[in-house]
Design an enzyme around this catalytic site. Sequence first.
Site, PDB file in Angstrom:
ATOM      1  CG  ASP A 212     -58.935 -65.087  32.146  1.00  4.75           C
ATOM      2  OD1 ASP A 212     -59.686 -64.096  32.044  1.00  4.75           O
ATOM      3  OD2 ASP A 212     -58.807 -65.741  33.211  1.00  4.75           O
TER       4      ASP A 212
ATOM      5  CG  HIS B  95     -52.050 -70.900  31.727  1.00  7.01           C
ATOM      6  ND1 HIS B  95     -52.042 -71.975  32.588  1.00  7.01           N
ATOM      7  CD2 HIS B  95     -52.725 -69.915  32.380  1.00  7.01           C
ATOM      8  CE1 HIS B  95     -52.689 -71.656  33.706  1.00  7.01           C
ATOM      9  NE2 HIS B  95     -53.104 -70.411  33.602  1.00  7.01           N
TER      10      HIS B  95
ATOM     11  NE  ARG C  39     -51.051 -73.676  37.203  1.00  9.88           N
ATOM     12  CZ  ARG C  39     -51.277 -74.936  36.909  1.00  9.88           C
ATOM     13  NH1 ARG C  39     -50.278 -75.797  36.847  1.00  9.88           N
ATOM     14  NH2 ARG C  39     -52.501 -75.375  36.672  1.00  9.88           N
TER      15      ARG C  39
ATOM     16  CG  ASP D 264     -60.784 -70.825  33.296  1.00  9.65           C
ATOM     17  OD1 ASP D 264     -60.175 -71.652  34.005  1.00  9.65           O
ATOM     18  OD2 ASP D 264     -60.205 -69.973  32.601  1.00  9.65           O
TER      19      ASP D 264
END
Length: 259
Positions: free
Chosen positions: A101, A19, A17, A121
């Site tokens: 990330d 973010h 996705r 995560d």
Amino acid sequence: MTEQDTDWIGLMIGNSRLHWGYFCGQTLLACLDTPHLREPLSNEFLQQIFPKLLTNKCNCALMVASVVPNQRELWANYGNLRRITLKDIPLLDLYPTFGIDRALAVLGAGEKYGFPCLVIDAGTALTFTGVDGDKKLVGGAIVPGLKVQLASLRERTAALPEVSLPERLPQMWAKETAEGIRSGIIYTILAGIEKFSLEWLNLYPESGIILTGGDGDLIRDYWQENAITSLLVDKTIIFQGIAAVKGISSGLIDKGEHI
Ligand SMILES: Nc1ncnc2c1ncn2[C@@H]1O[C@H](COP(=O)(O)OP(=O)(O)O)[C@@H](O)[C@H]1O
Ligand SMILES: CC(C)(COP(=O)(O)O)[C@@H](O)C(=O)NCCC(=O)O
Ligand SMILES: [K+]
């Protein structure tokens, strides 16, 4: 208007996705997850997304980090864009292929909760990322996330069905196929989280352990049923990391002193 009260948007492009975080200066005002873009960015898309992030300015500054190269390319026509790379991250000992990330999440978590810091995560992949008190990467690990594990059993076997994730812990000793898959994946992920957390706390007893990502709440709920150490869920650490990078690049934050 000063840099402190300028609106801007941070975007982290993950494997599942997008973010989005909407900021005023260093303050995160709103965040939102959306599916990936399917075609190059259009004004129509921005007009749908940006009002949800409380702004209608389609050309406001955008700080983008991505672990998905083809998604990043769809942004090529956006004028006011700055790409975040590992060079922007004020952490030591990062290796060249390290995920941006992971770097932003552990930077954000350390900024908010202090270093040393371990981030778990639970996204498309589930990653462990540990940074010590000198802001040096200690290291981490990567394992397929919950949904990827479920999908890979379905895709790579003849007999295993599509299975959803339950809200509560399943029975460990299953007598039914779907329950067996749920049990295997969930309990081995929880055992892995326990192992990495305990090993980390042996090294850094005072460290926070921050759980983030799309499956963070679910894993916390499973974890709480038989917890041995506390995990803090925070979905905003990635945006805290992006804000720190933005602050350094705008000269609001001194890289040496504050980060
Ligand atoms: N609305 C949703 N759409 C897609 N995935 C979701 C949603 N809500 C929770 N998830 C969970 O989020 C996980 C992906 O996490 P996320 O942090 O979005 O991934 P990434 O950062 O890799 O894009 C999936 O495994 C899925 O179980
Ligand atoms: C491990 C990841 C796939 C996690 O991505 P995500 O699940 O958050 O979309 C990503 O951080 C990545 O591509 N990392 C590069 C390899 C590394 O960090 O060592
Ligand atoms: K992620």
